[in-house]
Structures are given as structure tokens and as C-alpha cells.
Design an enzyme around this catalytic site. Structure first.
Site, PDB file in Angstrom:
ATOM      1  N   HIS A 160      -8.919 103.796 -67.931  1.00 16.88           N
ATOM      2  CA  HIS A 160      -8.136 103.910 -68.938  1.00 16.88           C
ATOM      3  C   HIS A 160      -8.369 104.635 -70.090  1.00 16.88           C
ATOM      4  CE1 HIS A 160      -9.825 100.899 -71.349  1.00 16.88           C
ATOM      5  NE2 HIS A 160     -10.050 100.261 -70.467  1.00 16.88           N
TER       6      HIS A 160
ATOM      7  N   GLU B 267      -9.861  94.458 -64.933  1.00 17.58           N
ATOM      8  CA  GLU B 267     -11.059  94.516 -65.406  1.00 17.58           C
ATOM      9  C   GLU B 267     -11.845  93.302 -64.941  1.00 17.58           C
ATOM     10  OE1 GLU B 267     -13.797  95.911 -65.572  1.00 17.58           O
ATOM     11  OE2 GLU B 267     -14.052  96.915 -67.601  1.00 17.58           O
TER      12      GLU B 267
END
Length: 221
Positions: free
Chosen positions: A8, A82
């Protein structure tokens, strides 16, 4: 098939060097938004047919410009978020970061029964990533972009790409919107073909220069 695993764009937590892993998490900084907007041109020659992202807001925002450029939706993957920081969530001190990286180091070396204090084990992490990428592989797309996260991409790729060794995860950075390309499938296995634009080859890739910075730094403390 070919997977473009994309980290990201920059977030406020990245700027603060903070372990911010809970969902939905922060959005993007102004720079992160610019990084996301540059992705369509950066991968224009890759033949991407489908766009996926983790449930994190930062991943969804990063994937949006590419999906819009291709005229396809951003498809959400439940297991691509994550590695959860557990007890050191929101911390940015060196001791906490070393604790987090130390667990990732254990996982990269195959010690998947180790649990992130207050979080998940390596087995649980790999299982959710595998499940999500099996979903992508079963979509029928030959090339798919998957927006995920720094530690998640680096550890999963080290464990699942047959040409990478544990030292690769220890030393290789993955900057914001950095792309890792893997080819193969969940049954026959995966091979990493490039890392942030650098081609990879040979039976094993273990040497790289160290890099500083919490989200993309080496797994060695």
C-alpha cells in the site's frame, strides 16, 4: 498465473514509524495518494486483469486508481491484511519494533508455531494468506494485482516462493507501492520473478543490501 503483490501507499503510521496493524487502519498521506495514482502507469505493461486488496483502508485506497483505470472492481480478500502486531500495536519504540521483527524472522526461518505476543502464529498467518491467494488463482485471471502490506508480502513470499531463502526476507526492503511479482499457482508452487523492479533468477536469491525503516526494514533486529 502471475501475481503482482503491491504494498500500500504511505500512511501517517509509516511517517510516525508506528506499528499500526489493526483493521480498518489509517488512510493514506498526500504522498501515499500520489503513489497510488502512479500505479496504473507503473504496471501498464503487465496485462493486469483483476484487482484485489486486503480489508485495510490503506490497501483499498491504494488499489482504487488501478481498478478505475482498468474498469474493474476492487475485490476484497479477507486474509491479505498485515501481520497483526498484538501487544506492541501502535508502538514505535525500537524495542517493540525489534520484538515484532524478531517474530517475523522466526517465521521466515520456518518456525511457524511461534506466536506474535498477543497476536497470531505463523501457521495462522500463512493459512489466511494462502486461502486468499488460492481464491485469486481460482478466479480465471491470468494476471492479478493484489494490494497488501509490507511484512505480509515479504514473509509470505519468502516462505512460498521456491527461489527465495530466509536471508532474502531478512535483508530486502519493500517500499510503499513496491511490487513483488510471483508466478505459478497454489498447487505447483510459486517463483518470485522480480522485486521492486529488479529481476530475480536462479535457484536461490539470498543476498541483498540492508534497508532502514520500520515498515519495510530487514527482519533482523
Amino acid at each position: 498465473m502471475r501475481l503482482l503483490l503491491i504494498r500500500h501507499g504511505q500512511t501517517p503510521a509509516n511517517v510516525a514509524h508506528s506499528l499500526d496493524t489493526l483493521l480498518p487502519g489509517p488512510g493514506l498521506t498526500e504522498l501515499g495518494t500520489e503513489q497510488a495514482a502512479a500505479i496504473p502507469d507503473a504496471v501498464a505493461d503487465q496485462g493486469v486483469q483483476a484487482v484485489y486488496a486486503s480489508r485495510a483502508l490503506r490497501a483499498q485506497l491504494t488499489a482504487a486508481p488501478l481498478a478505475e483505470a482498468l474498469g474493474v472492481p476492487v475485490q476484497e480478500l479477507a486474509g491479505m491484511h498485515e501481520v497483526q502486531a498484538g501487544d506492541v500495536e501502535r508502538c514505535n519504540d525500537r524495542e517493540s519494533i525489534e520484538q515484532y521483527l524478531g517474530v517475523l524472522f522466526e517465521w521466515a526461518h520456518g518456525n511457524l508455531d511461534v506466536r506474535m505476543p498477543g497476536g497470531e502464529t505463523g501457521e495462522e498467518f500463512v493459512a489466511r494468506m494462502d486461502d486468499s491467494l488460492r481464491q485469486v488463482a481460482g478466479s480465471g485471471a491470468d494476471v492479478a494485482a493484489v494490494v497488501s502490506h509490507g511484512a505480509a508480502i515479504r514473509v509470505w513470499t519468502t516462505l512460498r516462493a521456491g527461489n527465495l531463502g530466509a536471508r532474502f526476507a531478512e535483508h530486502n526492503p519493500l517500499g510503499n507501492t513496491g511490487v513483488v511479482v510471483v508466478e505459478g499457482d497454489p498447487d505447483s508452487g510459486w517463483i518470485a520473478t522480480s522485486w521492486m523492479g529488479a529481476p530475480l533468477g536462479g535457484p536461490g536469491v539470498d543476498d541483498a543490501d540492508p534497508f532502514d525503516g520500520p515498515a519495510g526494514e530487514p527482519l533482523t533486529a
